[in-house]
Design a protein around this motif. Structure first.
Motif, PDB file in Angstrom:
ATOM      1  N   VAL A  16      -4.182  -5.349  -6.263  1.00  0.00           N
ATOM      2  CA  VAL A  16      -5.410  -6.032  -5.843  1.00  0.00           C
ATOM      3  C   VAL A  16      -5.168  -7.532  -5.692  1.00  0.00           C
ATOM      4  O   VAL A  16      -5.569  -8.152  -4.689  1.00  0.00           O
ATOM      5  CB  VAL A  16      -6.547  -5.767  -6.846  1.00  0.00           C
ATOM      6  CG1 VAL A  16      -7.763  -6.639  -6.519  1.00  0.00           C
ATOM      7  CG2 VAL A  16      -6.943  -4.293  -6.832  1.00  0.00           C
ATOM      8  N   THR A  60       0.831  -1.200   0.000  1.00  0.00           N
ATOM      9  CA  THR A  60       0.000   0.000   0.000  1.00  0.00           C
ATOM     10  C   THR A  60       0.869   1.255   0.000  1.00  0.00           C
ATOM     11  O   THR A  60       0.626   2.211  -0.747  1.00  0.00           O
ATOM     12  CB  THR A  60      -0.932   0.010   1.221  1.00  0.00           C
ATOM     13  OG1 THR A  60      -1.742  -1.176   1.215  1.00  0.00           O
ATOM     14  CG2 THR A  60      -1.838   1.231   1.203  1.00  0.00           C
ATOM     15  N   THR A 104      -5.035  -9.720  -2.249  1.00  0.00           N
ATOM     16  CA  THR A 104      -5.956 -10.852  -2.152  1.00  0.00           C
ATOM     17  C   THR A 104      -5.221 -12.113  -1.705  1.00  0.00           C
ATOM     18  O   THR A 104      -5.722 -12.873  -0.869  1.00  0.00           O
ATOM     19  CB  THR A 104      -6.641 -11.109  -3.510  1.00  0.00           C
ATOM     20  OG1 THR A 104      -7.371  -9.945  -3.901  1.00  0.00           O
ATOM     21  CG2 THR A 104      -7.603 -12.291  -3.417  1.00  0.00           C
ATOM     22  N   ALA A 128      -2.002  -1.368 -10.476  1.00  0.00           N
ATOM     23  CA  ALA A 128      -3.214  -1.405  -9.655  1.00  0.00           C
ATOM     24  C   ALA A 128      -3.797  -2.815  -9.615  1.00  0.00           C
ATOM     25  O   ALA A 128      -4.209  -3.306  -8.549  1.00  0.00           O
ATOM     26  CB  ALA A 128      -4.250  -0.417 -10.198  1.00  0.00           C
ATOM     27  N   LEU A 129      -3.821  -3.485 -10.770  1.00  0.00           N
ATOM     28  CA  LEU A 129      -4.317  -4.862 -10.824  1.00  0.00           C
ATOM     29  C   LEU A 129      -3.436  -5.776  -9.984  1.00  0.00           C
ATOM     30  O   LEU A 129      -3.933  -6.624  -9.226  1.00  0.00           O
ATOM     31  CB  LEU A 129      -4.352  -5.341 -12.276  1.00  0.00           C
ATOM     32  CG  LEU A 129      -4.758  -6.804 -12.502  1.00  0.00           C
ATOM     33  CD1 LEU A 129      -6.162  -7.060 -11.988  1.00  0.00           C
ATOM     34  CD2 LEU A 129      -4.660  -7.167 -13.989  1.00  0.00           C
TER      35      LEU A 129
END
Length: 357
Positions: free
Chosen positions: A61, A32, A65, A57-58
């Motif tokens: 994520v 982050t 996850t 960005a992908l």
């Protein structure tokens, strides 16, 4: 299963859960922060949003996850504890673990891809040599092919997939799958690390500048270190014995490797922010190094103080060419925008001016 009475209390209470949970939380936090700093640096440098930002960005994520799933596996699937201990606590946890041991690797296979493609995207924006650009496209194809192949293999690992929690059915060699699925990452990482070296070596610039450029590219390739360590760890660990205990190693390295790729892909874009901070703290000065006036330094800082309209138009990466060089040493890394407040021309990838800032 051997009765739990045959195991010592020390064995039954061994745990890797705190390590897995700690690493997962650490990587969520550090990813982050590095992503926020990357975007701040692009804003400071006046670089426009592009496909690399979508990829980063992908990747963020997907990596978060992986870490989040690992945390759930710790607290609900019993990963990090010995199987016999998990059965004592709640046999149903083994079903949860069986689901995660399928899902986490599949997400991991996807999570390592965007960050690597973002580095390739960077190379394509700064390399003008045709052979290097073709090599970049070939490496990108290998990365995508490796992702597709390992994902399909993951779905076909056991028939049915419920074998992981029911032990009914059949599987191919799970150890071999986990060990060799990361070989493609090592191969492409090595190519990506070596790829810029000839271009950097042929630059007509000082050794200091060459080392600075080489270090910038190295930061984007540190995922290679985690790939090698993961390969070794998977090679010495038997995934088919004491699944929840040994599975902690696999889950741990899925988090570490994917997260390291994500963090590393952010590093090469930090130069505008580092330069600005250095000047604010009087750690660097273009004017001093060239014997110019203080006004020259201020004019250099002005390129980081553009109006919103100017920032909208600014921002391609510079191209690296070895045949000629007309730059100031501080701006020479070529990962800063070639457009300034007075120069808004569009530049195609790999076709920019030579360090003309």
């Amino acid at each position: 299963m051997v009765a739990s009475e045959e195991y010592s209390q020390a064995y039954l209470h061994e745990s890797r859960q705190s390590i897995v949970a700690g690493v997962a939380i650490f990587y969520i936090v550090i990813q982050t922060i590095t992503l926020a700093l990357r975007q701040l640096s692009k804003y400071v440098g006046g670089l426009r949003l592009g496909w690399d930002d979508f990829l980063i960005a992908l990747g963020f994520v997907l990596c978060v996850t992986v870490a989040a799933c690992s945390l759930d596996d710790v607290y609900k699937g019993g990963v990090g504890l010995h199987e016999v201990r998990v059965e004592q606590i709640d046999p149903g946890m083994l079903v949860v673990w069986g689901h995660w041991i399928i899902i986490i690797p599949l997400i991991y296979f996807s999570a390592v891809v965007p960050a690597k493609l973002a580095i390739i995207h960077l190379y394509l924006h700064i390399f003008t040599d045709k052979k290097l650009r073709i090599t970049c496209w070939v490496v990108a194809a290998i990365i995508m092919g490796n992702w597709f192949g390992t994902t399909i293999a993951g779905f076909l690992a056991c028939h049915p997939l419920s074998y992981f929690w029911t032990q009914k059915g059949k599987c191919f060699n799970i150890n071999a799958f986990f060990r060799w699925s990361g070989l493609g990452n090592i191969l492409t990482d090595t190519i990506m690390l070596v790829l810029p070296i000839p271009m950097v070596w042929n630059l007509h610039a000082s050794i200091r500048l060459k080392l600075g450029i080489a270090f910038t590219f190295f930061l984007g390739s540190i995922g290679l270190i985690s790939s090698i360590l993961r390969f070794y760890e998977f090679y010495v660990t038997n995934a088919e014995v004491d699944g929840t205990w040994n599975g902690a190693q696999f889950v741990l390295w899925c988090v570490i490797e994917s997260g390291t790729y994500q963090v590393a892909a952010c590093f090469p874009l930090y130069r505008p922010l580092v330069r600005l901070i250095g000047r604010k703290m009087n750690l660097t000065s273009r004017g001093d190094s060239r014997g110019d006036s203080v006004n020259d330094t201020k004019s250099s800082e002005s390129r980081f103080q553009r109006t919103p309209n100017e920032r909208k138009h600014g921002g391609r990466f510079q191209s690296l060419k070895g045949d000629s060089l007309s730059i100031d040493e501080e701006d020479g890394v070529g990962l800063v925008p070639i457009a300034s407040a007075h120069h808004h021309s569009e530049v195609a990838p790999g076709q920019g001016n030579i360090y003309n800032v």
